[in-house]
Design an enzyme around this catalytic site. Structure first.
Site: not given
Length: 124
Positions: A26, A58, A77, A103
């Site tokens: 990954e 933004y 996290e 993901k």
């Protein structure tokens, strides 16, 4: 006179190819992620005077997302926490942060639209 009870600035469905994950594969090939961000911010003055100086762009929030998503991490996290801390360090007047990092189609042996984390922070 109008009284605004709450106001938010948000980015919805922002897509990144990033290198987050526990597995070495990954971190080597990366994966696609989608980020949704909503910040609580009193932009009542900007609602009246039409001046960017009285709100948070933004586009600037997107730059924070882009920068933090480009730093590889094992855990999303951790990425969510990093993004939140960065926003609060740049914009301490933010009242709250809601962030979802997904993901897309994660490698877990199932066909899945996505998996991820959701973080809600109240700045006191």
């Amino acid at each position: 006179m109008m009284e605004i009870s709450s106001s938010y600035i948000f980015l919805s469905g922002v897509r990144f190819h990033s290198f987050h994950g526990v597995m070495p594969q990954e971190r080597r090939v990366g994966a696609d992620f989608t980020v949704d961000l909503r910040i609580g911010y009193d932009f009542s003055v900007a609602a009246v005077d039409d001046d960017l100086e009285h709100t948070i762009s933004y586009a600037d929030l997107f730059c924070i997302l882009k920068d933090e998503m480009s730093i590889p991490s094992k855990l999303v996290e951790h990425v969510a926490g990093r993004i939140s801390r960065r926003i609060l360090s740049v914009y301490p007047e933010v009242n709250s942060i809601d962030i979802i990092i997904t993901k897309d189609n994660p490698p877990m042996g199932a066909d899945s639209k996505g998996a991820g984390v959701e973080l809600h922070i109240k700045n006191v």
